[in-house]
Design a protein around this motif. Structure first.
Motif, PDB file in Angstrom:
ATOM      1  N   ILE A 117       5.615  11.123 -13.517  1.00 15.22           N
ATOM      2  CA  ILE A 117       5.515   9.722 -13.029  1.00 15.22           C
ATOM      3  C   ILE A 117       4.758   8.817 -13.855  1.00 15.22           C
ATOM      4  N   LEU A 118       5.230   7.813 -14.335  1.00 19.16           N
ATOM      5  CA  LEU A 118       4.522   6.804 -15.111  1.00 19.16           C
ATOM      6  C   LEU A 118       4.690   5.439 -14.174  1.00 19.16           C
ATOM      7  N   VAL A 119       3.568   4.831 -14.063  1.00 23.53           N
ATOM      8  CA  VAL A 119       3.435   3.609 -13.559  1.00 23.53           C
ATOM      9  C   VAL A 119       2.849   2.491 -14.602  1.00 23.53           C
ATOM     10  N   ASN A 120       3.948   1.388 -14.925  1.00 24.67           N
ATOM     11  CA  ASN A 120       3.361   0.468 -16.069  1.00 24.67           C
ATOM     12  C   ASN A 120       3.088   1.503 -17.357  1.00 24.67           C
ATOM     13  N   GLU A 121       3.826   2.441 -17.800  1.00 20.31           N
ATOM     14  CA  GLU A 121       3.627   3.505 -18.919  1.00 20.31           C
ATOM     15  C   GLU A 121       2.535   4.281 -18.928  1.00 20.31           C
ATOM     16  N   ARG A 122       1.629   4.236 -17.757  1.00 23.82           N
ATOM     17  CA  ARG A 122       0.560   5.424 -17.618  1.00 23.82           C
ATOM     18  C   ARG A 122       1.108   6.480 -16.697  1.00 23.82           C
ATOM     19  N   LYS A 123       0.499   7.410 -17.315  1.00 26.20           N
ATOM     20  CA  LYS A 123       0.868   8.819 -16.065  1.00 26.20           C
ATOM     21  C   LYS A 123      -0.076   8.825 -15.033  1.00 26.20           C
ATOM     22  N   ARG A 181       0.778  -1.216  -0.264  1.00 30.34           N
ATOM     23  CA  ARG A 181      -0.048   0.059  -0.042  1.00 30.34           C
ATOM     24  C   ARG A 181       0.868   1.335   0.080  1.00 30.34           C
ATOM     25  N   THR A 182       2.166   1.323  -0.297  1.00 32.59           N
ATOM     26  CA  THR A 182       2.868   2.424  -0.613  1.00 32.59           C
ATOM     27  C   THR A 182       2.403   3.452  -1.665  1.00 32.59           C
ATOM     28  N   THR A 183       2.213   4.365  -1.547  1.00 34.29           N
ATOM     29  CA  THR A 183       1.796   5.396  -2.649  1.00 34.29           C
ATOM     30  C   THR A 183       2.976   6.109  -3.480  1.00 34.29           C
ATOM     31  N   VAL A 184       2.798   6.509  -4.693  1.00 35.07           N
ATOM     32  CA  VAL A 184       4.048   6.943  -5.307  1.00 35.07           C
ATOM     33  C   VAL A 184       4.594   8.074  -4.625  1.00 35.07           C
ATOM     34  N   ASP A 199      -0.694   9.962 -10.602  1.00 30.21           N
ATOM     35  CA  ASP A 199      -0.227  11.298  -9.643  1.00 30.21           C
ATOM     36  C   ASP A 199       0.108  10.875  -8.266  1.00 30.21           C
ATOM     37  N   HIS A 200       0.609  11.428  -7.430  1.00 32.07           N
ATOM     38  CA  HIS A 200       0.981  11.062  -6.284  1.00 32.07           C
ATOM     39  C   HIS A 200       0.277  10.228  -5.382  1.00 32.07           C
ATOM     40  N   SER A 201      -0.885   9.882  -5.532  1.00 31.94           N
ATOM     41  CA  SER A 201      -1.922   9.290  -4.664  1.00 31.94           C
ATOM     42  C   SER A 201      -2.003   7.806  -5.182  1.00 31.94           C
ATOM     43  N   ARG A 202      -1.375   7.433  -6.246  1.00 31.86           N
ATOM     44  CA  ARG A 202      -1.499   6.180  -6.762  1.00 31.86           C
ATOM     45  C   ARG A 202      -0.688   5.195  -6.048  1.00 31.86           C
ATOM     46  N   VAL A 203      -1.343   4.169  -5.603  1.00 29.24           N
ATOM     47  CA  VAL A 203      -0.929   2.912  -4.733  1.00 29.24           C
ATOM     48  C   VAL A 203      -0.068   1.805  -5.594  1.00 29.24           C
ATOM     49  N   LEU A 204       0.792   1.639  -5.312  1.00 30.61           N
ATOM     50  CA  LEU A 204       1.622   0.761  -5.933  1.00 30.61           C
ATOM     51  C   LEU A 204       1.576  -0.599  -5.499  1.00 30.61           C
ATOM     52  N   LYS A 205       1.677  -1.655  -6.490  1.00 33.10           N
ATOM     53  CA  LYS A 205       1.390  -2.955  -6.279  1.00 33.10           C
ATOM     54  C   LYS A 205       2.698  -3.745  -6.866  1.00 33.10           C
TER      55      LYS A 205
END
Length: 73
Positions: A45-51, A26-29, A53-59
């Motif tokens: 910031i891109l996660v898995n090639e999608r822009k 549950r760590t966020t960007v 924001d800072h609130s995105r929870v990482l998996k």
């Protein structure tokens, strides 16, 4: 959980262009960037090639790219 962090520009020189990190669930960007001292305002910031924001929870298995914002004209 493990994520791959790919850095570009100045932050790649400060750290490493590519790192595998072990993070708590549950760590966020935003939390990841704060821990590393990287400004979310000065980077895309891109996660898995999608822009995202800072609130995105990482998996587990996510690939996070941090690209500098380029200004000019």
């Amino acid at each position: 959980m493990k994520v791959i962090l790919i850095l570009y520009g100045e932050v790649a020189l400060r750290f490493s262009p590519r790192m595998e990190l072990e993070l708590e669930e549950r760590t966020t960007v935003g939390e990841l960037l704060r821990e590393l001292g990287i400004s979310a305002v000065e980077h895309h910031i891109l996660v898995n090639e999608r822009k995202v924001d800072h609130s995105r929870v990482l998996k587990d298995g996510d690939v996070v790219k941090v690209l500098p914002v380029i200004y000019g004209g």
